[in-house]
Design a protein around this motif. Structure first.
Motif, PDB file in Angstrom:
ATOM      1  N   THR A  96       0.816  -1.223   0.000  1.00  0.00           N
ATOM      2  CA  THR A  96       0.000   0.000   0.000  1.00  0.00           C
ATOM      3  C   THR A  96       0.851   1.274   0.000  1.00  0.00           C
ATOM      4  N   LEU A  97       2.136   1.142  -0.228  1.00  0.00           N
ATOM      5  CA  LEU A  97       3.020   2.313  -0.181  1.00  0.00           C
ATOM      6  C   LEU A  97       2.721   3.276  -1.326  1.00  0.00           C
ATOM      7  N   MET A  98       2.726   4.567  -0.995  1.00  0.00           N
ATOM      8  CA  MET A  98       2.588   5.628  -1.980  1.00  0.00           C
ATOM      9  C   MET A  98       3.823   6.511  -1.901  1.00  0.00           C
ATOM     10  N   PHE A  99       4.003   7.389  -2.877  1.00  0.00           N
ATOM     11  CA  PHE A  99       5.200   8.219  -2.903  1.00  0.00           C
ATOM     12  C   PHE A  99       5.052   9.409  -1.956  1.00  0.00           C
ATOM     13  N   GLY A 100       5.978   9.510  -0.998  1.00  0.00           N
ATOM     14  CA  GLY A 100       6.087  10.704  -0.169  1.00  0.00           C
ATOM     15  C   GLY A 100       4.958  10.950   0.795  1.00  0.00           C
ATOM     16  N   LYS A 101       4.286   9.904   1.248  1.00  0.00           N
ATOM     17  CA  LYS A 101       3.158  10.083   2.162  1.00  0.00           C
ATOM     18  C   LYS A 101       3.466   9.638   3.591  1.00  0.00           C
ATOM     19  N   ASN A 122      15.357  -0.775   8.837  1.00  0.00           N
ATOM     20  CA  ASN A 122      14.177  -1.649   8.824  1.00  0.00           C
ATOM     21  C   ASN A 122      13.053  -1.077   7.960  1.00  0.00           C
ATOM     22  N   TRP A 123      13.155   0.219   7.644  1.00  0.00           N
ATOM     23  CA  TRP A 123      12.137   0.862   6.819  1.00  0.00           C
ATOM     24  C   TRP A 123      12.383   0.655   5.324  1.00  0.00           C
ATOM     25  N   SER A 138      11.293   0.786  -2.488  1.00  0.00           N
ATOM     26  CA  SER A 138      12.578   1.358  -2.073  1.00  0.00           C
ATOM     27  C   SER A 138      12.334   2.384  -0.976  1.00  0.00           C
ATOM     28  N   LEU A 139      13.417   2.933  -0.461  1.00  0.00           N
ATOM     29  CA  LEU A 139      13.336   4.006   0.528  1.00  0.00           C
ATOM     30  C   LEU A 139      13.798   5.291  -0.142  1.00  0.00           C
ATOM     31  N   VAL A 153       8.696   3.925  -0.366  1.00  0.00           N
ATOM     32  CA  VAL A 153       7.830   4.152  -1.529  1.00  0.00           C
ATOM     33  C   VAL A 153       7.585   2.840  -2.266  1.00  0.00           C
ATOM     34  N   GLY A 154       6.429   2.772  -2.891  1.00  0.00           N
ATOM     35  CA  GLY A 154       6.044   1.576  -3.622  1.00  0.00           C
ATOM     36  C   GLY A 154       6.639   1.553  -5.012  1.00  0.00           C
TER      37      GLY A 154
END
Length: 355
Positions: free
Chosen positions: A20-25, A124-125, A133-134, A164-165
């Protein structure tokens, strides 16, 4: 070498669902901070819990936009290692931006050390799911509580991170772009070659207009002659015309992209003819009419490469490569992402491990 003090968050936030990752949220538990004062230089490097910054309403960055930023990523390999992609290039570009905005430069080794230290604390993030990626956002801004147009005497260097996804969760779909002939992003002698917020603020109106017409990005023209191609959206742009890859020359109003540089180095290594030069929009449409505009793509940290399937200017539209991603574009994407995520060998020494 920086003596970085680390203050860990009392309680970490729950790690997000990688699906569910979005960019910069969403942002990690910690951030890096370092101060600058005239006569003292850069000092007090520290990693602290992520949180609000306290700034006075008269803080100079709010009024005169003296700030610059960078963007890079940390990737987790199939073996679980974490690595960066060409962080020294980001350090060098940040200092180039600082020089133009009259901001004190940060030693390259200090920049890289700070990035590595923060990613190590929040490793871990760094998500493990394919394509994730981070994202790492270093930025510097003026902090003097003073009105008056002059260089600040104090600054803050900060780094924050956001998982980010995958940029293309459903596959790479070519985008439609429109040649912008009213607004300009930058002019030679200005700040076009820097990563400063003002460049991006100036691009928003045209981007909104393009979106209203069904286009994903705008293709920027130069600010003087209004005919030479510069960038696409917030990315560099490359075209394959009759077997040769052409891209706008770095004349001072085009951002020297690190992904752009990597693409050009790969292409030259593969023996593909490459030209960095002035390109008119009309030249591209003429090439399309002649059946010679074979591929087009944008390049940048977020997407790596973003294929262009349609190009429009006024009432003229052309479809590129049948609206599908081209072979060379796909090869660049596969090679760069393979190196970044550690699924392909890195013969260039571009990756930097976090140990």
């Amino acid at each position: 070498m920086l003596d970085i003090k680390v203050t860990r968050a009392a309680q970490g936030k729950p790690l997000p669902d990688p699906d569910t990752l979005m960019f910069g949220k969403l942002f990690t538990d910690h951030m890096f901070l370092m101060d600058y004062h005239t006569g003292q230089g850069w000092h007090d490097p520290r990693i602290v819990p992520y949180g609000p910054l306290s700034l006075e309403p008269s803080c100079m960055v709010f009024h005169y936009a003296q700030e610059v930023f960078e963007g890079l990523k940390a990737y987790r390999t199939p073996e679980g290692r974490v690595q960066l992609f060409r962080p020294l290039e980001n350090a060098r570009r940040l200092n180039s931006s600082c020089d133009r905005l009259c901001i004190p430069q940060i030693p390259e080794e200090d920049f890289v050390q700070a990035v590595k230290a923060l990613v190590q604390v929040d490793r871990n993030w760094v998500p493990a799911k394919k394509g994730t990626s981070l994202y790492i956002r270093p930025f510097v801004f003026a902090t003097d509580p003073s009105l008056g147009v002059h260089a600040s005497h104090s600054y803050l260097f900060a780094i924050i991170c956001s998982p980010v996804g995958a940029y293309y969760p459903e596959g790479i779909n070519p985008v439609k772009i429109y040649v912008e002939d009213e607004d300009v992003r930058a002019v030679r002698g200005g700040t076009g070659h820097t990563k400063c917020g003002g460049n991006y603020a100036a691009s928003i109106r045209a981007g909104e207009r393009a979106e209203e017409q069904g286009y994903s990005q705008v293709l920027w023209l130069d600010g003087v002659h209004r005919k030479y191609i510069e960038e696409v959206g917030a990315m560099n742009v490359l075209f394959k015309v009759d077997g040769t890859v052409i891209t706008p020359a770095l004349t001072g109003s085009v951002l020297p992209g690190i992904t752009r540089k990597s693409c050009l180095e790969l292409l030259r290594d593969w023996g593909v003819p490459v030209e960095e030069r002035l390109i008119t929009a009309q030249e591209l449409f003429n090439a399309a009419d002649a059946g010679k505009l074979e591929e087009a793509w944008g390049s940048g940290t977020a997407a790596v490469v973003s294929p262009i399937g349609e190009l429009a200017m006024g009432d003229k539209k052309v479809i590129i490569n049948g609206g599908k991603i081209g072979h060379l574009t796909q090869q660049l994407y596969d090679t760069l992402t393979g190196i970044q995520w550690g699924t392909e060998p890195d013969p260039y020494g571009w990756t930097v491990p976090i140990e």
